[in-house]
Write an enzyme that holds these catalytic residues in place. Sequence first.
Site, PDB file in Angstrom:
ATOM      1  NE  ARG A   1      -4.097  -1.959   1.656  1.00 24.82           N
ATOM      2  CZ  ARG A   1      -5.083  -2.344   2.433  1.00 24.82           C
ATOM      3  NH1 ARG A   1      -5.120  -1.951   3.686  1.00 24.82           N
ATOM      4  NH2 ARG A   1      -6.021  -3.118   1.966  1.00 24.82           N
TER       5      ARG A   1
ATOM      6  CD  GLU B   1      -8.129   1.057  12.384  1.00 19.33           C
ATOM      7  OE1 GLU B   1      -9.096   0.375  11.988  1.00 19.33           O
ATOM      8  OE2 GLU B   1      -7.782   2.119  11.838  1.00 19.33           O
TER       9      GLU B   1
END
Lengths: 558, 113
Positions: free
Chosen positions: A288, A376
Amino acid sequence: MHLESDVLVIGAGGAGMYAAIEAARAGASVLLADRSLIGRGGATVMAQMTVAVALGEQTPDHWEHHLADTLAAGRGLCDERLAAILCEEGPARIREMDAWKVGWAREDGHIKQAHAPGHDRPRCVYVDFLATGPAVSRTLRAQAHKFDGVRRVGDLMIVDIVTRDGVAVGAVALHVSSGETVTIAAKSVVIATGGLTRLYRRNSASLNMSGDGYALALRAGAELVDMEFPQFFPIGHLAPRLVGMDPIMWDPFRYKLGGKLLNGEMREFEADYAARDNRSDGAYVLTRDTATYAITKEAEAGRGSPAGGAWLSFMHIPPAEIRAAFGPVVDRLAENGIDLATTPIEVAPIAHYHMGGARVTPDFATNVPGLFACGEAVGGANGANRLSGNAITEALVFGARAGQSAAARAKAGGGWSDAAARGAVDLLASAKRRAGPNPAATIVRLQAVMADKVGAFRTGEKLAAALDDIDAIARDIGATPMRGEGPFDPVLLDWLDLRNMVLVARVVAMAALARTESRGAHQREDFPGMDDNWTVNQIVELKNGAPTLRVAAAGGRA
Amino acid sequence: MKATLAIKRGAAGETPRVEKFEVEFESGQSVLDALRMARRDLDPTLAFRFACINANACKECMMLIDGEVEYACKAKLREGETALAPLPKKALLRDLATEIAPPEERLFRPTKS
Ligand SMILES: Cc1cc2nc3c(=O)[nH]c(=O)nc-3n(C[C@H](O)[C@H](O)[C@H](O)COP(=O)(O)OP(=O)(O)OC[C@H]3O[C@@H](n4cnc5c(N)ncnc54)[C@H](O)[C@@H]3O)c2cc1C
Ligand code: FES
């Protein structure tokens, strides 16, 4: 109103719901609170595809191969203990979800696993069509429902964690739909609030991803790690306006069909950048961070698409093949006037995930006794860059572990006092209808600062300017909450969000300014390339109300 | 080009009033986009529920749009006037926001009758 439970879980995404289930299994009473609807407010329900896990159903695999890929992507910064837990315990959680009938896609009698970038083999399970997140959420919510010990309460926004003598003993919340202040006594508290991508202008965030958990942790005295590493998703939807679909939906299209990424000259350009990453072999495998770099650089060089990104084209693929792979989605695209057989769409990097977060032990305990974190909201497992598919696995695995630890701790913890909660209760009570900037517009202003000066490509000058801008915003919003009227008050909600966002934005910018090198998702144009001296993690904590940084050896060892 | 939102406003127990908000119209935008613009540029107190914005996953943004129950994030904005009202069969919180959580997931659970 006052509530009590053994364990308070803040946030009902994948991590929070798994934590609640495991804590209840261990016999604890649990309050599972979410500022939105249970199981619907965060990233989990929005996630569309890959869940990375070494099941070995598609091809032989071992969790150590998954770990090797995870560590390589993390570029030396992973907390190896957390990364190993993610990879080793992933299969058990995914199989448990399978037993709970989540519906992983199957083929020839086995669970199907797709090959996603950065992984050395097909490893990613999913639920068709683009339904992974909703299926995961629904399944966990149904399981949580089975435990009488889990009380689920939506519209309950946690404003601060209450500590007494440095120990977490509960929280203070705003009940959004009534406007009431709620105090919650809990013997252990689990932060499962997800990420912070709403800090950026272009994002894949929901309303609830302002980084609340990082701010809650800091104000409670907990340390954060790797805060300079928000991840940008390279091919977020840019144009034309697409409603009713997730902005990261193009990823699965590319996996399955092989869409072409073209610059403004309609030329493929990924290969020009692939050499930068020695783990890339030229196909669709740019991780990414490199893909984000490639698209941004093409646009900067004047070779972007009209809206400032890149073209993504499926025009070389027969329409029948597109329909066979994504029938229902093709219809939804048609509702938006998009026909992939005849028109390319435009994509650009968008803020998508946060690698950083609360610094925890392998028991998911923070440095504040009684305070745990998972999902997260935790930092460390993914280092400087996350592999696709690791986030949902992380949410499930870490959630389960945090729930177990919180339940064990609840046997000893406790010690609520109203006096300890006074600060947060008084803050809410002090909310005034007063002159001041429109908080909704101020959030947009902050998002612009973060996108333009603390985005994927950074310089010392821009970062320093961002810190000044953030200070100015903090002054403008003031220390006293603004309010509008009565229950469901968006002025108060936006102000409370800004209070957290300003703190978290400052921490991201500070950590990015200090790291004078480029690594993974943190790219400094004034310091290109990795610097071995920076193979360390940055730790943030609040000292006298101000965030301060220090470095610690990478790998989670000290 | 402009779009006008005619929004039925007020809290539970108040006499509802209709207020009009004019926003820039861009083809392809959703009704939710227009509501967020109105809050940002015209009236920060305008209340409506939403979470996911694009994904149509949270299912929070249901309201009456020109008399039909629809998701504000899926409904396309039209030029001219659009009438917005809260869901008629749910308890009103404020403006377009209603109590939509399942009863067992609320802080104050309705007493069984
Ligand atoms: C659009 C999208 C697509 C993605 N696709 C993938 C994918 O395909 N594969 C993958 O591995 N990962 C993917 N990710 C990342 C992954 O979904 C997330 O990292 C993961 O789901 C996080 O789970 P969580 O439980 O930690 O947080 P979330 O699922 O975000 O849940 C956090 C919850 O906390 C609540 N909350 C926040 N603040 C408060 C507060 N103050 N008080 C009370 N409640 C609060 C929120 O409302 C929310 O419900 C995607 C993310 C997005 C946004
Ligand atoms: S905003 Fe989430 S479904 Fe409409």
